[in-house]
Design a protein around this motif. Sequence first.
Motif, PDB file in Angstrom:
ATOM      1  N   GLY A 200       0.802  -1.226   0.000  1.00 48.57           N
ATOM      2  CA  GLY A 200       0.000   0.000   0.000  1.00 48.57           C
ATOM      3  C   GLY A 200       0.826   1.263   0.000  1.00 48.57           C
ATOM      4  N   ASN A 201       2.144   1.159  -0.101  1.00 49.45           N
ATOM      5  CA  ASN A 201       2.989   2.364  -0.135  1.00 49.45           C
ATOM      6  C   ASN A 201       2.626   3.236  -1.328  1.00 49.45           C
ATOM      7  N   SER A 202       2.629   4.539  -1.095  1.00 47.00           N
ATOM      8  CA  SER A 202       2.287   5.463  -2.186  1.00 47.00           C
ATOM      9  C   SER A 202       3.471   6.298  -2.635  1.00 47.00           C
ATOM     10  N   GLY A 203       4.624   6.140  -1.977  1.00 49.82           N
ATOM     11  CA  GLY A 203       5.815   6.850  -2.405  1.00 49.82           C
ATOM     12  C   GLY A 203       6.599   6.051  -3.424  1.00 49.82           C
ATOM     13  N   PHE A 228       7.815   5.485   7.932  1.00 46.13           N
ATOM     14  CA  PHE A 228       8.198   6.856   7.570  1.00 46.13           C
ATOM     15  C   PHE A 228       7.152   7.860   8.062  1.00 46.13           C
ATOM     16  N   ASP A 229       7.672   9.030   8.405  1.00 48.23           N
ATOM     17  CA  ASP A 229       6.814  10.100   8.915  1.00 48.23           C
ATOM     18  C   ASP A 229       7.449  11.442   8.539  1.00 48.23           C
ATOM     19  N   ASP A 230       6.632  12.500   8.495  1.00 51.69           N
ATOM     20  CA  ASP A 230       7.174  13.839   8.212  1.00 51.69           C
ATOM     21  C   ASP A 230       6.615  14.873   9.182  1.00 51.69           C
ATOM     22  N   LYS A 278       4.901   9.933   3.965  1.00 54.59           N
ATOM     23  CA  LYS A 278       4.386   9.632   5.293  1.00 54.59           C
ATOM     24  C   LYS A 278       3.447   8.422   5.240  1.00 54.59           C
ATOM     25  N   GLY A 279       3.662   7.497   6.160  1.00 57.81           N
ATOM     26  CA  GLY A 279       2.810   6.299   6.227  1.00 57.81           C
ATOM     27  C   GLY A 279       3.372   5.102   5.482  1.00 57.81           C
ATOM     28  N   ASP A 280       4.357   5.321   4.634  1.00 58.94           N
ATOM     29  CA  ASP A 280       4.971   4.178   3.929  1.00 58.94           C
ATOM     30  C   ASP A 280       5.698   3.297   4.937  1.00 58.94           C
TER      31      ASP A 280
END
Length: 413
Positions: A200-203, A228-230, A278-280
């Motif tokens: 489901g990663n979007s990066g 990962f987070d920002d 973020k969220g990956d």
Amino acid sequence: MRIATSQIYASSLSTMENQQSQLLAVQQQISTGVAISNPADNPLGAAQAVQLSATSANLTQYTTNQNMALSSLQLEDSTLSSVTTTLQSMSQQIQSAVNGSLNDSDRQALAKQLEGERNQLLTLANTTDGQGNYLFSGFQSTSQVFTNQSGGGVTYNGDLGQRTVQVAGSRQIAISDTGAAVFMSVSSVGTSAVAAGNSGNSGTGTISAVTVTDPTQATNGHNLSIQFDDSTGSLTYTVQDNSTTPPSVLSQDQPYTDGSPIDLGSGMNVTISGTPVKGDQFSVTPATASQNTSVFSSIDAVISALQTSATGNPSATANLQNALQAGLTQIGNSTSNVITTQASVGGREQEVKALQSVTSTNSLQITSNLDDLVSTDTVSAITQYEQISNALTASQKSFATTQQLSLFQYINP
């Protein structure tokens, strides 16, 4: 002391009958070549002969078992060689797609090719010995080892039993390995942890294979995740060990640099390239984790990834790269497992061959000992025959002469 004529006749007759009996016995030994035809001939020798015959029969059975065991092991060895070749060929083809130079059409064609090799692998896993017995089904030798599931994957229909054969007095040897051990599991030793990206990663982040930086600390038993987070204003990552309850944080809010190694805190690291968002999430799981052990599931996942359109979509392309990288590691681990199993089979083959040599030597010795015990010594038997024959002739002549001894012969008419 007066001796009656009847006593002389009876004694002479008994002596000649005994000699005649001995002569016939020796004659039979010479004609048949057998020195012990019944236990009465030589009770001790007969007992020894029975023991040697039983030992010879056991050795004959061991020889039969050894031949059967070697044949089965050689068939498994040959099959595992073919399995290794097929898996290595698939790895090479998957590697060709990792660099991202293939378009959707090319990947579809590669997926079809991998499907064909997967079917070939399934056929090898269902190999029989020519008599309808499946090599890798454990004790369920008449059950087909693997069958395809309707929704993908395979079902193992065998059990965990390992068939053995008695190849020596105190040695049983395994003549097969189960499909569960060969195709559905891997060892934590000699294999690599599996690095993968969340589907489901979007990066556009892609993860490399795991690199061992310190073999003395490296483990293949921790379920790690990288998130990962920002929220701090810049892209950061947190490494977490999910093997503990609650999960333990190994490093938190570390600044992310494209292509820089990420320390996993256990003598291992990975490299993530591209730009995650973020969220990956990415994971590093043990080779022995349930989702990593079935070679058929690993291949199916790669085929599914190749059949998903990714051209013109950077995020989908990154997810494809991650899926292919994870599949390569999983298939590589399965290949190592097959090679290790084949090495074990080869060792058993060598042991059986050594036992065949020992058994053959022992069989020849037992046969020689038995032959010496029950076979006629022709020279000795002929000598004995001549001695008994001469004695019988002397007895007959003596009896004939004795018959003429009478006082009446000396009375003049």
